[in-house]
Design an enzyme around this catalytic site. Structure first.
Site, PDB file in Angstrom:
ATOM      1  N   VAL A 109      32.983  51.147  44.375  1.00 56.48           N
ATOM      2  CA  VAL A 109      33.005  49.688  44.541  1.00 56.48           C
ATOM      3  C   VAL A 109      34.156  49.052  43.768  1.00 56.48           C
ATOM      4  O   VAL A 109      34.915  48.245  44.306  1.00 56.48           O
ATOM      5  CB  VAL A 109      31.655  49.075  44.117  1.00 56.48           C
ATOM      6  CG1 VAL A 109      31.689  47.554  44.242  1.00 56.48           C
ATOM      7  CG2 VAL A 109      30.522  49.655  44.963  1.00 56.48           C
TER       8      VAL A 109
ATOM      9  N   ARG B 178      34.186  35.147  36.615  1.00 58.65           N
ATOM     10  CA  ARG B 178      34.663  35.190  37.996  1.00 58.65           C
ATOM     11  C   ARG B 178      33.762  34.418  38.957  1.00 58.65           C
ATOM     12  O   ARG B 178      34.218  33.898  39.966  1.00 58.65           O
ATOM     13  CB  ARG B 178      34.751  36.649  38.462  1.00 58.65           C
ATOM     14  CG  ARG B 178      35.904  37.423  37.894  1.00 58.65           C
ATOM     15  CD  ARG B 178      35.885  38.858  38.379  1.00 58.65           C
ATOM     16  NE  ARG B 178      37.028  39.602  37.862  1.00 58.65           N
ATOM     17  CZ  ARG B 178      38.187  39.713  38.486  1.00 58.65           C
ATOM     18  NH1 ARG B 178      38.368  39.105  39.638  1.00 58.65           N
ATOM     19  NH2 ARG B 178      39.168  40.407  37.967  1.00 58.65           N
TER      20      ARG B 178
ATOM     21  N   ASP C 156      26.429  48.194  39.413  1.00 60.55           N
ATOM     22  CA  ASP C 156      26.004  47.609  38.138  1.00 60.55           C
ATOM     23  C   ASP C 156      25.011  48.485  37.375  1.00 60.55           C
ATOM     24  O   ASP C 156      24.626  48.146  36.254  1.00 60.55           O
ATOM     25  CB  ASP C 156      25.393  46.218  38.364  1.00 60.55           C
ATOM     26  CG  ASP C 156      26.445  45.143  38.544  1.00 60.55           C
ATOM     27  OD1 ASP C 156      27.640  45.431  38.337  1.00 60.55           O
ATOM     28  OD2 ASP C 156      26.079  44.000  38.885  1.00 60.55           O
TER      29      ASP C 156
ATOM     30  N   CYS D  23      34.934  39.826  33.854  1.00 60.73           N
ATOM     31  CA  CYS D  23      34.996  41.229  33.429  1.00 60.73           C
ATOM     32  C   CYS D  23      36.316  41.880  33.841  1.00 60.73           C
ATOM     33  O   CYS D  23      36.826  41.632  34.924  1.00 60.73           O
ATOM     34  CB  CYS D  23      33.854  42.030  34.052  1.00 60.73           C
ATOM     35  SG  CYS D  23      32.262  41.788  33.277  1.00 60.73           S
TER      36      CYS D  23
ATOM     37  N   LYS E 277      20.639  37.162  36.990  1.00 64.66           N
ATOM     38  CA  LYS E 277      21.933  36.524  36.740  1.00 64.66           C
ATOM     39  C   LYS E 277      22.716  36.352  38.033  1.00 64.66           C
ATOM     40  O   LYS E 277      23.279  35.283  38.297  1.00 64.66           O
ATOM     41  CB  LYS E 277      22.756  37.372  35.765  1.00 64.66           C
ATOM     42  CG  LYS E 277      24.202  36.908  35.605  1.00 64.66           C
ATOM     43  CD  LYS E 277      24.995  37.820  34.705  1.00 64.66           C
ATOM     44  CE  LYS E 277      25.895  38.751  35.460  1.00 64.66           C
ATOM     45  NZ  LYS E 277      27.205  38.183  35.808  1.00 64.66           N
ATOM     46  N   ASN E 278      22.767  37.395  38.852  1.00 60.57           N
ATOM     47  CA  ASN E 278      23.597  37.347  40.055  1.00 60.57           C
ATOM     48  C   ASN E 278      22.988  36.516  41.176  1.00 60.57           C
ATOM     49  O   ASN E 278      23.612  36.329  42.220  1.00 60.57           O
ATOM     50  CB  ASN E 278      23.899  38.764  40.545  1.00 60.57           C
ATOM     51  CG  ASN E 278      24.842  39.500  39.612  1.00 60.57           C
ATOM     52  OD1 ASN E 278      25.595  38.874  38.864  1.00 60.57           O
ATOM     53  ND2 ASN E 278      24.798  40.814  39.630  1.00 60.57           N
TER      54      ASN E 278
END
Length: 419
Positions: free
Chosen positions: A328, A93, A306, A117, A22-23
């Site tokens: 983070v 985002r 994550d 999120c 996804k990222n």
């Protein structure tokens, strides 16, 4: 609103194919705006965030087609509307990733301030300041970032903090800038490397991706190409934890073990037996209770934020007590309250969660608060006694492809029901 119903207590067993990251796919889809001809992206996961990004590109005028293998073809040459509207950006985002390529390719961009999120402040000033250093005229007005530039110029940019999307946005913008751009204190994530590899396949000249200094020599044009997205390291880690937490044995295919060193080390510390190949990982936890593992999140190559929630679920049923330190994002322990509803012994103080393992969790109604938190609740449900109902699972659909189908394939009792 859909929910997941899970009956726990079944060790997972079998093999599963890992989806594209996804990222990685979101910035790669944004990078198609840089091309002067159509691009095809392969190994694309079927996710809500991918659908949102496609809708955003389509709203801007790009032509998109998707085949049955989830190969997405994007023709950016029809782009004519240079606005990323609030109603799309507020849900994700990552929408800000169109700012750099749109400005570099078309000389103008309007992007709504981002949403997504609810896990704390992710400032856009890194994107804005970096583009301004490259010669963009930028203002923030009425909730929109408005940018113009005839042609961006190469610059030396030192990132105040390590930012993945900031690095990606500036790297895409610099790909078509005049001259050389140097990004220092750049993010080193594998997804940044994947984007750089994609842009280089398009004819770009980027070196140093994967280190903290990235050098981009701007080119006049970038062309379309075919590019396959790298496997999702967070989905991989989540399924490995699913195997470990249930005392199972799982084999994950089409993955990239080299991107997961910190996670694999923690799983071995928890007592898992691991076999690792070039593109597969096998985890065996049969007959063993995991041991608690302390961890501290930080940018890659350290332990990924994550995966923090998933390891909190694992520690909840592990032997011993361990501290989890989140460095983070602030406000990223919302899943702790929901895990406590299932019987977890967790004490949160600031950015530290102290987790004392308990012999068993009990199924309960719980509510997902963000993408990775929802994964932790599913993991807890897999090992809990009785039935767990996870509400607000639209979060999970943003980042995991067919999670209930893949878990069922491994022997889990999990089903989706309409709200």
């Amino acid at each position: 609103m859909d929910k997941l119903i899970i009956r726990g207590g079944r060790p997972l067993n079998g093999d599963v194919r890992i989806s594209g990251a996804k990222n990685a796919v979101l910035p790669i889809l944004a990078s198609t705006l840089l091309a002067d001809s159509p691009m095809t992206i392969g190994n694309v996961p079927h996710l809500q965030d991918v659908t949102t990004t496609m809708e955003l590109l389509g709203r801007m005028g790009a032509s998109l087609t998707v085949d049955e293998r989830m190969h997405i073809e994007v023709d950016p040459t029809t782009t004519h509307d240079f606005v990323a509207p609030y109603e799309l950006v507020k849900t994700m985002r990552a929408s800000i990733l169109v700012l750099g390529p749109m400005l570099a390719r078309f000389g103008q961009a309007e992007v709504s301030m981002p949403g997504g999120c609810a896990i704390g402040s992710r400032p856009v000033n890194l994107h804005v300041d970096g583009l301004a250093a490259m010669g963009a005229d930028i203002s923030i007005d009425s909730g929109y970032i408005r940018a113009r530039a005839d042609r961006l110029k190469g610059a030396r940019i030192v990132m105040d903090i390590v930012s993945v999307t900031g690095t990606e946005n500036l790297m895409m913008a610099a790909a078509l800038a005049r001259g050389t751009t140097v990004i220092e204190n750049a993010a080193r994530e594998p997804e940044v490397v994947d984007l750089a590899n994609c842009i280089n396949t398009m004819g770009g000249q980027i070196s140093g991706a994967g280190t903290d200094t990235i050098v981009i020599d701007g080119v006049e044009t970038l062309h379309g190409c075919h590019y396959d997205v790298l496997p999702d390291r967070i989905e991989t880690g989540t399924f490995l934890v699913a195997g470990a937490i249930t005392g199972g044995k799982v084999r994950l295919r089409n993955t990239a073990p080299a991107t997961l060193d910190a996670v694999l080390a923690k799983l071995e510390e928890a007592g898992a037996q691991m076999n690792i190949g070039e593109d597969w990982i096998e985890l065996d936890m049969v007959g063993r209770r995991p041991r608690s593992v302390g961890l501290r999140t930080a940018p890659y190559p350290a332990f990924p934020t994550d995966m923090q929630a998933q390891f909190m679920a694992l520690n909840s049923v592990a032997e011993g007590t361990a501290a989890i330190v989140e460095t983070v994002f602030e406000n990223r322990f919302m899943h702790a309250l929901e895990l406590q509803r299932m019987g977890a012994d967790i004490r949160v103080e600031g950015n530290t969660a102290l987790v004392r393992g308990v012999p068993k969790l009990t199924g309960a109604p719980v509510m997902a608060t963000d993408l990775r938190a929802s994964a932790s609740l599913i993991l807890a449900g897999l090992v809990a006694e009785g039935e767990t109902l996870v509400d607000r699972i639209y979060h999970i659909d943003r980042g995991y492809e067919c999670i209930e189908e893949k878990l069922s394939q491994l022997g889990a009792s999990i089903r989706r029901v309409p709200g």
